[in-house]
Design a protein around this motif. Structure first.
Motif, short mmCIF file in Angstrom:
data_model
loop_
_atom_site.label_atom_id
_atom_site.label_comp_id
_atom_site.label_asym_id
_atom_site.label_seq_id
_atom_site.Cartn_x
_atom_site.Cartn_y
_atom_site.Cartn_z
N CYS A 84 0.85 -1.19 0.00
CA CYS A 84 0.00 0.00 0.00
C CYS A 84 0.89 1.24 0.00
O CYS A 84 1.15 1.82 1.07
CB CYS A 84 -0.92 0.01 1.22
N PRO A 85 1.37 1.66 -1.16
CA PRO A 85 2.24 2.84 -1.21
C PRO A 85 1.52 4.10 -0.70
O PRO A 85 0.33 4.31 -0.98
CB PRO A 85 2.57 2.97 -2.70
N VAL A 86 2.25 4.90 0.06
CA VAL A 86 1.76 6.19 0.53
C VAL A 86 2.27 7.25 -0.44
O VAL A 86 3.47 7.46 -0.58
CB VAL A 86 2.25 6.50 1.96
N GLN A 87 1.35 7.92 -1.09
CA GLN A 87 1.76 8.93 -2.06
C GLN A 87 2.03 10.28 -1.41
O GLN A 87 2.91 11.02 -1.84
CB GLN A 87 0.68 9.09 -3.14
N LEU B 251 -2.91 10.52 5.27
CA LEU B 251 -2.07 9.75 4.36
C LEU B 251 -2.89 9.36 3.14
O LEU B 251 -3.93 8.70 3.28
CB LEU B 251 -1.53 8.50 5.04
N SER B 252 -2.46 9.80 1.98
CA SER B 252 -3.14 9.45 0.74
C SER B 252 -2.45 8.25 0.13
O SER B 252 -1.25 8.30 -0.19
CB SER B 252 -3.10 10.64 -0.23
N ARG C 284 11.26 13.89 2.86
CA ARG C 284 11.22 15.05 1.97
C ARG C 284 10.04 14.98 0.99
O ARG C 284 9.28 15.93 0.85
CB ARG C 284 12.54 15.16 1.21
N ARG C 285 9.92 13.86 0.29
CA ARG C 285 8.96 13.78 -0.82
C ARG C 285 7.54 13.51 -0.35
O ARG C 285 6.58 14.09 -0.87
CB ARG C 285 9.40 12.67 -1.79
N VAL C 286 7.37 12.62 0.65
CA VAL C 286 6.03 12.24 1.08
C VAL C 286 5.51 13.13 2.20
O VAL C 286 4.38 13.61 2.16
CB VAL C 286 6.02 10.76 1.53
N ALA D 46 14.75 -3.92 -4.67
CA ALA D 46 14.65 -2.51 -5.06
C ALA D 46 13.22 -2.09 -5.30
O ALA D 46 12.73 -2.06 -6.40
CB ALA D 46 15.50 -2.26 -6.31
N ARG D 47 12.53 -1.75 -4.23
CA ARG D 47 11.20 -1.19 -4.36
C ARG D 47 11.05 -0.10 -3.31
O ARG D 47 11.57 -0.23 -2.21
CB ARG D 47 10.11 -2.24 -4.20
N PRO D 48 10.39 1.02 -3.63
CA PRO D 48 10.25 2.11 -2.65
C PRO D 48 9.44 1.67 -1.45
O PRO D 48 8.56 0.83 -1.57
CB PRO D 48 9.55 3.21 -3.45
N ALA D 49 9.73 2.25 -0.31
CA ALA D 49 9.06 1.86 0.92
C ALA D 49 7.87 2.75 1.24
O ALA D 49 7.31 2.68 2.31
CB ALA D 49 10.05 1.87 2.08
N ALA D 50 7.51 3.61 0.35
CA ALA D 50 6.37 4.48 0.63
C ALA D 50 5.67 4.81 -0.67
O ALA D 50 6.16 4.51 -1.74
CB ALA D 50 6.83 5.76 1.31
#
Length: 505
Positions: free
Chosen positions: A176-179, A190-191, A216-218, A501-505
Motif C-alpha cells: 500500500c504505497p503512501v503517495q 495519508l493518501s 522530503r517527498r512524502v 529494489a522497491r520504494p518503501a512508501a
C-alpha cells in the motif's frame, strides 16, 4: 478499514523497526496502522547476515555502549523468539600478519563480560588441529578463538512482530504505497496509491533506506538527517563443513567476513560494504562475489569456485551519515529525529539486534506514561508452555520434542521444519492436516502464510516466509507460483535480493 478511521499512530515502513514499534505501541493500547509499498520485511530486513550480535569488531572503534546494549538484547531475543533464533558458535582463526592473538583474546573476554549471559557460552582458545572446525580450514591455521553470538531468521522476526501487533489490534497494510502525508486540522492524512485516505494523530517514518526520501517527498519536511546507504552483498554456497561452527575470518584490508551454516545444506558468506546512491541501485556485482569467494578461500582447505554459488542477495543498510568516517567506522546505532510541532518522527540507522529497544525508545517519547512490556512477552511462534524460570530456548526444545512424539504419522524432520518456521501454530496446523504435497511444501502451509502472514506471491513464501526456494526444485516452485495464481516464471525463481529494489512508501 474505512477512510474515516482515526488511528493514534501511522507507521510508514514495515521492516523490523516499523514492525517492532507497531507491536510495542499496540500492546500499550494505541491504535496503529502500518504500511509498506512492498511485502513486509521485503527489503533490508530480509537481506541481513541473520545475526543477533553485539558486534565484536565494533569494540575496535570503542563503541562499548552500542555493543553492551546489543549483547543484552541478544539474550532477550533468544528468549522471546526461540523458534527462529539460537546461540551460534563462531571460530575466529589467528592469522599471522593480522590482529595479534592477544588482542583477539582481550576482545572476546571483554565481549563475554559486557552484558549478562544466560544461554550464550563464554569464549575459549582452541587448537584447530583437534577440532572438527579445523578440518574445514587450511593446515596453515592452527589456533583460534571460539566465541558465541546468536542467529535469527530476519524476515520471520518481522512477521512475528506484526502478527503480534495485529493480534493486539493493529492494522497491517503491505503493498500500500503512501503517495502523500500532509497535516490537515492538526492530524496527519495519508493518501494511498489505491485512493484511500488514512488519518492519524502521529506519524512515524520507518522507511529504512528510503527514510530521507519519504521525509522530503512524502511528508514534506526537510530536517531529516542525510543517510549513508551501504550495500551489503551475500552469497550462498555449498556447505563448507559439516560442523555447527560458523567462522569469522579476518581480511588483509582490515575487514572481516562471516561464513555461517545455512539451511542445513549451505553456507552463507557475507558481507561486503559499498556505498550506493539509491536503494534501487543495489545489486550483487561479479566483483563482490569474487571478493567474498577470495576472502573465504584464504582460509578454506577446499576452495570454493563460482560454480559453488547457488544464490545471492543484497541489502542496503541506512547508516547515519558521519562526515570523514569510513564505512566500517560509521555507527550502527539508531537516531530518532522528531519533526517538532508536527507529531512526527523519522527513524535513522539501527540494526536488527536492537530493534526492540529502539521501539521502547520511541514509545518513551510518544507515550511516556505507558509501561514497557515486550522484553518478557514471547513472540507468537515462541509462545509455548514454560516451566517456572525456564528460558525460551529450553522450553521450545522440550515442546518440539513432545510435539514430534505426539505426531508419529508425520516425519519428525517435517515437524521440525514447520516448528522452526512458524513455531507454536505448528501443532494446530498438523492437527488439521497439511493437504496436498506440492513437491516439498504443503497446501496448508501456503494457506497459512496467505491467511495469517500477508503472503500474496510465491516469492513471499519461497524467499521470505521460508527459504524453501533453496530446497525445492523448479517443478515445485512452479506449483507454488500456480497456487498463487502466477505463471511459474512470475517470480518464484527470483532471489530475494533481486526483488529488493522497491520504494518503501
Amino acid at each position: 478499514m474505512t477512510t474515516d478511521t482515526l488511528f493514534d499512530l501511522a507507521i510508514i515502513g514495515a521492516g523490523i523497526n516499523g514492525a517492532g514499534i507497531a507491536r510495542d505501541a499496540s500492546g500499550r493500547g494505541l491504535s496503529v496502522v502500518i504500511l509498506d509499498a512492498g511485502d513486509i520485511g521485503g527489503a533490508t530486513s530480509s537481506a541481513s547476515t541473520k545475526l543477533i550480535h553485539g558486534g565484536l569488531r565494533y569494540l575496535e572503534h570503542y563503541a562499548f555502549g552500542l555493543v553492551r546494549k546489543a549483547l543484552a538484547e541478544r539474550e532477550v531475543l533468544l528468549d522471546i523468539a526461540p523458534h527462529i533464533t539460537w546461540p551460534q558458535a563462531f571460530v575466529l582463526p589467528h592469522a599471522p600478519g593480522m590482529r595479534p592473538e592477544w588482542l583477539l583474546r582481550l576482545g572476546t573476554l571483554i565481549y563475554d563480560n559486557l552484558a549478562r549471559r544466560e544461554v550464550v557460552p563464554g569464549s575459549q582458545r582452541i587448537d584447530l588441529r583437534g577440532e572438527r572446525a579445523g578440518r574445514a580450514l587450511s593446515s596453515d591455521y592452527r589456533t583460534a578463538l571460539r566465541y558465541w553470538d546468536g542467529w535469527v531468521d530476519d524476515a520471520r522476526l518481522v512477521v512475528e512482530n506484526l502478527k503480534d501487533a495485529a493480534a493486539r489490534g493493529a492494522t497491517v497494510l503491505p503493498r500500500c504505497p503512501v503517495q502523500r502525508a500532509a497535516r490537515v486540522d492538526g492530524l496527519w492524512q495519508l493518501s494511498l496509491a489505491d485512493g484511500r485516505t488514512i488519518t492519524a494523530r502521529r506519524l512515524i517514518n520507518a522507511a529504512g533506506p528510503w527514510a530521507e526520501d519519504v521525509a522530503r517527498r512524502v511528508m514534506g519536511v526537510n530536517d531529516a538527517p542525510p543517510l549513508r546507504l551501504v550495500q551489503g552483498s551475500h552469497i550462498i554456497t555449498r556447505r563448507v563443513h559439516l560442523g555447527r561452527d560458523a567462522f569469522m575470518l579476518q581480511q588483509p584490508d582490515g575487514r572481516i567476513i562471516f561464513v555461517i551454516p545455512y539451511e542445513r545444506d549451505y553456507s552463507l558468506i557475507g558481507t561486503t560494504e559499498a556505498d550506493v546512491a539509491n536503494p534501487e541501485d543495489a545489486a550483487v556485482s561479479d566483483g563482490e562475489v569474487a571478493y567474498l569467494l577470495a576472502a573465504a578461500n584464504r582460509y578454506l582447505a577446499r576452495p570454493l569456485t563460482p560454480d559453488d554459488v547457488v544464490h545471492k542477495f543484497v541489502g542496503v543498510r541506512p547508516l547515519v551519515l558521519e562526515s570523514g568516517k569510513a564505512t566500517k567506522e560509521t555507527t550502527r546505532d539508531y537516531r530518532l529525529v522528531e519533526h517538532h510541532g508536527l507529531d512526527a518522527m523519522t527513524i535513522v540507522g539501527g540494526k536488527i539486534t536492537t530493534y526492540r529497544v529502539l521501539a521502547e525508545a520511541v514509545m518513551a517519547r510518544i507515550a511516556p506514561r505507558t509501561r514497557r512490556w515486550t522484553a518478557d512477552a514471547p513472540l507468537p511462534g515462541g509462545a509455548v508452555e514454560r516451566r517456572r524460570g525456564e528460558h525460551g530456548q529450553a522450553a521450545f526444545a522440550r515442546w518440539l520434542s513432545q510435539l514430534q512424539a505426539s505426531q508419529p504419522d508425520y516425519d519428525p524432520k517435517l515437524i521440525r521444519r514447520l516448528a522452526m518456521t512458524i513455531g507454536a501454530p505448528t501443532a494446530e496446523l498438523l492437527a488439521q492436516g497439511l493437504g496436498r504435497n506440492l513437491g516439498g511444501v504443503f497446501e496448508a502451509e501456503l494457506d497459512y502464510f496467505r491467511r495469517a502472514e500477508w503472503a500474496t506471491t510465491a516469492a513471499d513464501v519461497l524467499w521470505r516466509r521460508t527459504k524453501l526456494g533453496l530446497h525445492l526444485d523448479a517443478a515445485a516452485r512452479g506449483e507454488v507460483a500456480r497456487w498463487f495464481g502466477e505463471q511459474p516464471d512470475d517470480g518464484a525463481d527470483i532471489p530475494a535480493g533481486h526483488r529488493f529494489a522497491r520504494p518503501a512508501a
